[in-house]
Design an enzyme around this catalytic site. Structure first.
Site, PDB file in Angstrom:
ATOM      1  N   TRP A 166      38.551  88.352  -1.896  1.00 13.23           N
ATOM      2  CA  TRP A 166      38.192  87.951  -0.531  1.00 13.23           C
ATOM      3  C   TRP A 166      38.260  89.112   0.440  1.00 13.23           C
ATOM      4  O   TRP A 166      37.426  89.234   1.335  1.00 13.23           O
ATOM      5  CB  TRP A 166      39.024  86.761  -0.051  1.00 13.23           C
ATOM      6  CG  TRP A 166      38.579  85.499  -0.720  1.00 13.23           C
ATOM      7  CD1 TRP A 166      39.270  84.767  -1.645  1.00 13.23           C
ATOM      8  CD2 TRP A 166      37.308  84.835  -0.567  1.00 13.23           C
ATOM      9  NE1 TRP A 166      38.507  83.706  -2.065  1.00 13.23           N
ATOM     10  CE2 TRP A 166      37.313  83.715  -1.424  1.00 13.23           C
ATOM     11  CE3 TRP A 166      36.182  85.088   0.217  1.00 13.23           C
ATOM     12  CZ2 TRP A 166      36.220  82.845  -1.514  1.00 13.23           C
ATOM     13  CZ3 TRP A 166      35.094  84.215   0.123  1.00 13.23           C
ATOM     14  CH2 TRP A 166      35.134  83.111  -0.730  1.00 13.23           C
ATOM     15  N   LYS A 179      41.158  74.557   2.397  1.00 10.46           N
ATOM     16  CA  LYS A 179      42.138  74.825   1.353  1.00 10.46           C
ATOM     17  C   LYS A 179      43.435  74.072   1.666  1.00 10.46           C
ATOM     18  O   LYS A 179      43.856  73.218   0.924  1.00 10.46           O
ATOM     19  CB  LYS A 179      42.434  76.323   1.231  1.00 10.46           C
ATOM     20  CG  LYS A 179      41.503  77.147   0.351  1.00 10.46           C
ATOM     21  CD  LYS A 179      40.079  77.186   0.764  1.00 10.46           C
ATOM     22  CE  LYS A 179      39.138  77.933  -0.134  1.00 10.46           C
ATOM     23  NZ  LYS A 179      38.880  79.320   0.191  1.00 10.46           N
ATOM     24  N   ASP A 183      43.345  87.140   7.068  1.00 11.12           N
ATOM     25  CA  ASP A 183      42.652  85.990   6.489  1.00 11.12           C
ATOM     26  C   ASP A 183      43.698  85.155   5.743  1.00 11.12           C
ATOM     27  O   ASP A 183      44.165  85.538   4.673  1.00 11.12           O
ATOM     28  CB  ASP A 183      41.566  86.481   5.521  1.00 11.12           C
ATOM     29  CG  ASP A 183      40.837  85.333   4.832  1.00 11.12           C
ATOM     30  OD1 ASP A 183      41.180  84.166   5.081  1.00 11.12           O
ATOM     31  OD2 ASP A 183      39.913  85.622   4.038  1.00 11.12           O
TER      32      ASP A 183
HETATM   33  C1  LIG Z   1      37.811  80.194   0.563  1.00  8.36           C
HETATM   34  C2  LIG Z   1      38.149  81.465   1.214  1.00  8.36           C
HETATM   35  C3  LIG Z   1      37.284  82.084   2.128  1.00  8.36           C
HETATM   36  C4  LIG Z   1      35.867  81.581   2.401  1.00  8.36           C
HETATM   37  O1  LIG Z   1      35.829  80.515   3.202  1.00  8.36           O
HETATM   38  P1  LIG Z   1      34.454  79.771   3.530  1.00  8.36           P
HETATM   39  O2  LIG Z   1      34.918  78.693   4.432  1.00  8.36           O
HETATM   40  O3  LIG Z   1      33.865  79.296   2.241  1.00  8.36           O
HETATM   41  O4  LIG Z   1      33.569  80.747   4.208  1.00  8.36           O
HETATM   42  C5  LIG Z   1      37.695  83.240   2.745  1.00  8.36           C
HETATM   43  N1  LIG Z   1      38.901  83.779   2.478  1.00  8.36           N
HETATM   44  C6  LIG Z   1      39.749  83.233   1.589  1.00  8.36           C
HETATM   45  C7  LIG Z   1      41.077  83.877   1.344  1.00  8.36           C
HETATM   46  C8  LIG Z   1      39.405  82.055   0.928  1.00  8.36           C
HETATM   47  O5  LIG Z   1      40.261  81.506   0.053  1.00  8.36           O
END
Ligand SMILES: *Cc1c(COP(=O)(O)O)cnc(C)c1O
Length: 364
Positions: free
Chosen positions: A104, A198, A174
């Site tokens: 990511w 998530k 993030d």
């Molecule tokens: C799932 C995820 C994303 C992407 O998120 P989207 O909502 O699909 O754009 C970004 N960073 C991490 C760490 C993730 O687990």
């Protein structure tokens, strides 16, 4: 009704059963408007109460200081990969530092370089993203606009146990797959963001917590939707907000406060769930191999491999028969990934642990 499985999906992922039950119960009509959450205006008093309560809950759970804004945006984690450099780079600070601890972080960097020259402060790719940097290994740039990290790499199962030391540079994080798994020192961050699907709710909303002084960097030339300052000024209601997703985030944060009892308790529960699975891995004498090094393995995504592809396929098929679903690892890592977010009940993790022990005995 179909019996619910223990769903170990990496995302969209498990939600608390009590939240789903409340959504079901209220779906036809909310008490005030006597209409569904899907049918009411984002500017109605009912929705303003919902988004206000969601924000209050986030602030309470994370003890967010007053000099931070809490925004509810669309576009997922991915849009933040672009919005962050578009808003935070300035004429004086034209580049930022990226710490790459998994897939990511790499995706975030790939978008950021479209906005400026980025510096890779650390890259764990030569160890197949199994480890974290120490503070002295970070090649930070004193003039960087910010330092970007990924607190939990969802695919590799690599998680920072604590924030890295970045001095006075704004730390941008993030936290899409571990936001609210434990209390956080928000004042250590310039900006922290998480898509909801998530650990917080359904797909469709992304929470951004940003220090107010950083909003001054947002240029008026940005497209209106991509401007953090405007979202802050409009209380996340500049345009039609993702009303249903925000409503569910409100219910999930109510659940964290009222049923779980706050993030200290949530963290203790999460740690005991993860420990249960890692103990099986560690005691398996090599039958199960953890991907991440023990000092940085994730409390949210437990990633491990088996001795062969045939055994991996058998593991997944038999687990499914035992009501344990969505355990396949990401295609780039292979093996098994058990995502055990906040809402995964202890009983689900116990069932997986027992299955892992039995499967090893039968197949060794
Ligand atoms: C799932 C995820 C994303 C992407 O998120 P989207 O909502 O699909 O754009 C970004 N960073 C991490 C760490 C993730 O687990």
């Amino acid at each position: 009704m179909t019996q619910r499985a223990y769903n170990f999906s990496a995302g969209p992922a498990v939600l608390p059963e009590s939240v789903l039950a409340q959504v079901q119960q209220e779906m036809m009509a909310l008490p005030g408007p006597r209409a569904s959450i899907l049918e009411i205006s984002h500017r109605s008093p009912t929705f303003k109460e919902i988004i206000g309560a969601a924000e209050t809950n986030v602030r309470k759970l994370l003890e967010v200081p007053d000099n931070y804004e809490v925004l509810f945006l669309q576009g997922g984690g991915r849009l933040q990969f672009s919005m962050i450099p578009m808003n935070l780079l300035t004429n004086e600070k034209k580049s930022a530092d990226y710490v790459l601890t998994g897939s990511w972080g790499k995706h975030a960097l790939k978008e950021a370089v479209k906005a400026g020259d980025m510096n890779v402060a650390w890259d764990g790719s030569d160890q197949r993203y199994t480890s974290l940097p120490t503070n002295d290994q970070l090649a930070l740039t004193p003039a960087a606009a910010y330092v970007h990290i990924t607190s939990n790499e969802t695919i590799q199962g690599v998680q920072f146990p604590n924030e890295p030391e970045v001095g006075s540079l704004p730390l941008v994080c993030d936290a899409s797959s571990d936001f609210m798994y434990k209390p956080l020192p928000i004042e250590r961050y310039g900006l922290i963001y998480a898509c909801a699907q998530k650990n917080l709710g359904p797909a469709g909303v992304t929470i951004v917590v940003i220090r107010k002084d950083l909003l001054q960097r947002s240029s008026d030339t940005l497209p209106i939707y991509l401007n953090y300052r405007i979202h802050a000024e409009e209380g996340s209601l500049m345009n039609t907000a993702p009303t249903f997703a925000i409503y569910v985030v409100r219910l999930v944060t109510d659940w964290l406060l009222d049923e779980i009892g706050g993030l200290e308790k949530m963290a203790a529960l999460n740690r005991s769930k993860a420990k249960m699975l890692y103990e099986v891995v560690d005691q398996s004498e090599g039958f199960y191999t953890g991907h991440a090094q023990p000092d940085c393995r994730s409390v949210m995504n437990v990633v491990f491999t088996l001795p062969s592809d045939d055994l991996t396929a058998a593991f997944l098929a038999q687990a499914k028969e035992c009501n344990l679903t969505d355990l396949a690892g990401h295609r780039s890592v292979g093996g098994i990934r058990a995502s055990i977010y906040n809402a995964m009940p202890l009983a689900g993790v116990e069932a997986l642990r027992d299955f892992m022990v039995k499967f090893q005995r039968a197949n060794q």
